[in-house]
Design a protein around this motif. Structure first.
Motif, PDB file in Angstrom:
ATOM      1  N   VAL A  62       0.838  -1.201   0.000  1.00  0.00           N
ATOM      2  CA  VAL A  62       0.000   0.000   0.000  1.00  0.00           C
ATOM      3  C   VAL A  62       0.874   1.251   0.000  1.00  0.00           C
ATOM      4  N   GLY A  63       1.972   1.236   0.762  1.00  0.00           N
ATOM      5  CA  GLY A  63       2.874   2.379   0.775  1.00  0.00           C
ATOM      6  C   GLY A  63       3.469   2.640  -0.594  1.00  0.00           C
ATOM      7  N   LEU A  64       3.871   1.569  -1.287  1.00  0.00           N
ATOM      8  CA  LEU A  64       4.417   1.735  -2.631  1.00  0.00           C
ATOM      9  C   LEU A  64       3.343   2.198  -3.608  1.00  0.00           C
ATOM     10  N   LEU A  65       2.127   1.698  -3.449  1.00  0.00           N
ATOM     11  CA  LEU A  65       1.023   2.142  -4.309  1.00  0.00           C
ATOM     12  C   LEU A  65       0.798   3.638  -4.166  1.00  0.00           C
ATOM     13  N   PHE A  66       0.769   4.134  -2.938  1.00  0.00           N
ATOM     14  CA  PHE A  66       0.577   5.562  -2.700  1.00  0.00           C
ATOM     15  C   PHE A  66       1.709   6.388  -3.329  1.00  0.00           C
ATOM     16  N   GLY A  67       2.951   5.908  -3.162  1.00  0.00           N
ATOM     17  CA  GLY A  67       4.082   6.691  -3.625  1.00  0.00           C
ATOM     18  C   GLY A  67       4.342   6.595  -5.117  1.00  0.00           C
ATOM     19  N   ALA A  68       4.175   5.389  -5.686  1.00  0.00           N
ATOM     20  CA  ALA A  68       4.556   5.173  -7.082  1.00  0.00           C
ATOM     21  C   ALA A  68       3.401   5.326  -8.061  1.00  0.00           C
ATOM     22  N   HIS A  71      -2.238   8.036  -8.955  1.00  0.00           N
ATOM     23  CA  HIS A  71      -3.448   8.188  -9.757  1.00  0.00           C
ATOM     24  C   HIS A  71      -4.269   6.892  -9.772  1.00  0.00           C
ATOM     25  N   LEU A  72      -3.600   5.771  -9.750  1.00  0.00           N
ATOM     26  CA  LEU A  72      -4.297   4.487  -9.644  1.00  0.00           C
ATOM     27  C   LEU A  72      -4.948   4.355  -8.280  1.00  0.00           C
ATOM     28  N   GLU A  73      -4.218   4.698  -7.251  1.00  0.00           N
ATOM     29  CA  GLU A  73      -4.765   4.621  -5.878  1.00  0.00           C
ATOM     30  C   GLU A  73      -6.037   5.443  -5.754  1.00  0.00           C
ATOM     31  N   GLY A  74      -6.046   6.662  -6.313  1.00  0.00           N
ATOM     32  CA  GLY A  74      -7.228   7.507  -6.219  1.00  0.00           C
ATOM     33  C   GLY A  74      -8.434   6.901  -6.898  1.00  0.00           C
ATOM     34  N   LYS A  75      -8.254   6.352  -8.100  1.00  0.00           N
ATOM     35  CA  LYS A  75      -9.375   5.782  -8.836  1.00  0.00           C
ATOM     36  C   LYS A  75      -9.891   4.506  -8.192  1.00  0.00           C
ATOM     37  N   VAL A  76      -8.976   3.645  -7.755  1.00  0.00           N
ATOM     38  CA  VAL A  76      -9.383   2.364  -7.182  1.00  0.00           C
ATOM     39  C   VAL A  76     -10.096   2.562  -5.848  1.00  0.00           C
ATOM     40  N   PHE A  77      -9.518   3.366  -4.957  1.00  0.00           N
ATOM     41  CA  PHE A  77     -10.125   3.558  -3.652  1.00  0.00           C
ATOM     42  C   PHE A  77     -11.438   4.322  -3.741  1.00  0.00           C
ATOM     43  N   ALA A  78     -11.541   5.271  -4.675  1.00  0.00           N
ATOM     44  CA  ALA A  78     -12.795   5.996  -4.844  1.00  0.00           C
ATOM     45  C   ALA A  78     -13.874   5.097  -5.419  1.00  0.00           C
ATOM     46  N   GLY A  79     -13.508   4.203  -6.340  1.00  0.00           N
ATOM     47  CA  GLY A  79     -14.492   3.348  -6.972  1.00  0.00           C
ATOM     48  C   GLY A  79     -14.956   2.196  -6.108  1.00  0.00           C
ATOM     49  N   VAL A  82     -16.419   1.314  -0.370  1.00  0.00           N
ATOM     50  CA  VAL A  82     -17.187   0.484   0.566  1.00  0.00           C
ATOM     51  C   VAL A  82     -16.437  -0.803   0.871  1.00  0.00           C
ATOM     52  N   LEU A  83     -15.882  -1.425  -0.150  1.00  0.00           N
ATOM     53  CA  LEU A  83     -15.128  -2.658   0.057  1.00  0.00           C
ATOM     54  C   LEU A  83     -13.827  -2.397   0.805  1.00  0.00           C
ATOM     55  N   VAL A  84     -13.217  -1.253   0.576  1.00  0.00           N
ATOM     56  CA  VAL A  84     -11.994  -0.903   1.309  1.00  0.00           C
ATOM     57  C   VAL A  84     -12.297  -0.768   2.800  1.00  0.00           C
ATOM     58  N   VAL A  85     -13.435  -0.141   3.130  1.00  0.00           N
ATOM     59  CA  VAL A  85     -13.808   0.025   4.533  1.00  0.00           C
ATOM     60  C   VAL A  85     -14.081  -1.326   5.187  1.00  0.00           C
ATOM     61  N   GLY A 271     -13.143   5.319 -18.371  1.00  0.00           N
ATOM     62  CA  GLY A 271     -12.239   4.759 -19.363  1.00  0.00           C
ATOM     63  C   GLY A 271     -11.083   4.028 -18.711  1.00  0.00           C
ATOM     64  N   PRO A 272     -10.269   3.325 -19.496  1.00  0.00           N
ATOM     65  CA  PRO A 272      -9.122   2.588 -18.950  1.00  0.00           C
ATOM     66  C   PRO A 272      -7.998   3.525 -18.517  1.00  0.00           C
ATOM     67  N   LEU A 273      -7.227   3.063 -17.536  1.00  0.00           N
ATOM     68  CA  LEU A 273      -6.080   3.820 -17.050  1.00  0.00           C
ATOM     69  C   LEU A 273      -4.823   3.037 -17.349  1.00  0.00           C
ATOM     70  N   ASP A 274      -3.910   3.665 -18.097  1.00  0.00           N
ATOM     71  CA  ASP A 274      -2.644   3.043 -18.463  1.00  0.00           C
ATOM     72  C   ASP A 274      -1.654   3.140 -17.298  1.00  0.00           C
ATOM     73  N   VAL A 275      -0.680   2.226 -17.252  1.00  0.00           N
ATOM     74  CA  VAL A 275       0.282   2.215 -16.159  1.00  0.00           C
ATOM     75  C   VAL A 275       1.108   3.495 -16.132  1.00  0.00           C
ATOM     76  N   THR A 276       1.425   4.041 -17.297  1.00  0.00           N
ATOM     77  CA  THR A 276       2.188   5.293 -17.313  1.00  0.00           C
ATOM     78  C   THR A 276       1.346   6.468 -16.831  1.00  0.00           C
ATOM     79  N   GLU A 277       0.038   6.435 -17.101  1.00  0.00           N
ATOM     80  CA  GLU A 277      -0.852   7.483 -16.611  1.00  0.00           C
ATOM     81  C   GLU A 277      -1.047   7.383 -15.103  1.00  0.00           C
ATOM     82  N   ALA A 278      -0.950   6.179 -14.573  1.00  0.00           N
ATOM     83  CA  ALA A 278      -1.142   5.980 -13.133  1.00  0.00           C
ATOM     84  C   ALA A 278       0.105   6.330 -12.330  1.00  0.00           C
ATOM     85  N   ALA A 279       1.257   6.390 -12.984  1.00  0.00           N
ATOM     86  CA  ALA A 279       2.531   6.521 -12.276  1.00  0.00           C
ATOM     87  C   ALA A 279       2.786   7.948 -11.816  1.00  0.00           C
ATOM     88  N   THR A 280       3.668   8.050 -10.854  1.00  0.00           N
ATOM     89  CA  THR A 280       4.095   9.340 -10.322  1.00  0.00           C
ATOM     90  C   THR A 280       5.190   9.938 -11.220  1.00  0.00           C
TER      91      THR A 280
END
Length: 322
Positions: A62-68, A71-79, A82-85, A271-280
């Motif tokens: 999770v720490g690496l997801l937040f740092g690296a 943009h992926l973290e924001g979309k996944v956790f927002a979508g 409820v399941l995250v909670v 729409g889909p999110l590419d790995v480069t778009e998700a990266a920091t």
């Protein structure tokens, strides 16, 4: 560089499922053993030295997801908030109940035992629902009920079967000799539900999913091979082989999520999110490199030392903290 960090995130995530899966499996299987307190403590004592170290893999991931990949973290956790909670509630309940159950020798332990079983079950179901939605594609944020679609529900039940199979295989290796027979019978009982999950999920996904790459097909094949290794290990009495097979099997769903449509990493209504778009930014990756490599080495060494120190089954001389 982005692909490298995606692989590191995959290593941490798969490591978490390969190791922590038997934590929740043992927790869910606890009622299957005698209500005798000595038996319960032996069962939990087999797991005790490992479960906190196993959870560290999730913290690192999770720490690496937040740092690296912010943009992926924001979309996944927002979508899937409820399941995250519910996932966090299950994890906290399970961990706290494990820690507090045996603090006082004269205390009643029924509520803490229920917390272990319930927390493990909620965690397994939540992980299955969460990853199932990532495979099929996240629903609109406002449509919470869509998170519980039939395909994701199948994954929720499948994760219960996978973790119970892994937990039983773990107890076949680590539990006292008098409990090994029951652990093996439980492991064999869960091989059929685990196989049913693999077959139905693979067949359903073949017709329902779009944009699947050869990586996704390869991970599916690996999952069936891991199931076969687990089944063969149980049939031949090679319980360590069965445990390794079940660990690989539990890691395959996370691996599938990461590689199913790569370089697309998540599908959302926008729409889909590419790995480069998700990266920091590249500068952040440079900073992460100073900390990630030493931390990963320490994590691997500590995990190996923990397994080496507690590789033998629990017996009368074992010190039981749980």
């Amino acid at each position: 560089m982005t692909t490298f960090w995606w692989c590191v995130l995959g290593l941490l995530t798969c490591g978490y499922f390969a190791l922590a899966g038997y934590d929740y499996g043992v927790g869910m299987l606890l009622p299957a053993f005698e209500a005798d307190e000595r038996r319960r403590r032996q069962t939990l004592g087999a797991l005790g030295p490992f479960f906190l170290a196993n959870e560290v893999w999730l913290v690192a991931a999770v720490g690496l997801l937040f740092g690296a990949f912010p943009h992926l973290e924001g979309k996944v956790f927002a979508g899937a908030y409820v399941l995250v909670v519910t996932l966090l509630l299950g994890l906290v309940t399970f961990t706290a109940s494990m820690q507090l159950r045996s603090r006082r020798p004269d205390a009643r332990r029924g509520a803490w035992t229920a917390g272990i079983v319930g927390g493990a079950l909620v965690t397994a179901l939540s992980w299955g629902l969460f990853l199932g939605n990532l495979v099929i594609g996240l629903p609109p944020v406002a449509n919470v009920l869509a998170l519980f679609n039939p395909y994701a529900a199948l994954w929720g039940l499948g994760f219960v079967a996978l973790f119970c199979l892994q937990g039983a295989a773990f107890l076949a290796v680590r539990a006292p000799a008098e409990l090994t027979g029951r652990a093996v019978r439980l492991a064999r009982a869960f091989t059929a539900p685990a196989l049913a999950f693999l077959v139905i999920a693979a067949g359903w996904g073949f017709f329902a999913l779009r944009g699947v790459t050869a990586f996704g097909a390869g991970v599916s094949a690996l999952a069936f091979l891991a199931w076969g290794g687990t089944w063969l290990g149980l049939r031949t009495g090679r319980h360590r082989v069965a445990l390794v097979g079940s660990m690989v099997l539990s890691a395959c769903p996370a691996l599938l999520v990461g590689l199913l449509r790569f370089p697309t990493v998540v599908v959302t209504p926008a729409g889909p999110l590419d790995v480069t778009e998700a990266a920091t930014a590249p500068e952040t990756f440079a900073v992460l490199a100073w900390f990630a490599a030493p931390a990963l080495v320490v994590l691997l060494v500590v995990q190996w030392l923990t397994w080496r120190a507690h590789r033998r089954p629990v017996d009368q001389r074992s010190l039981l903290h749980f």
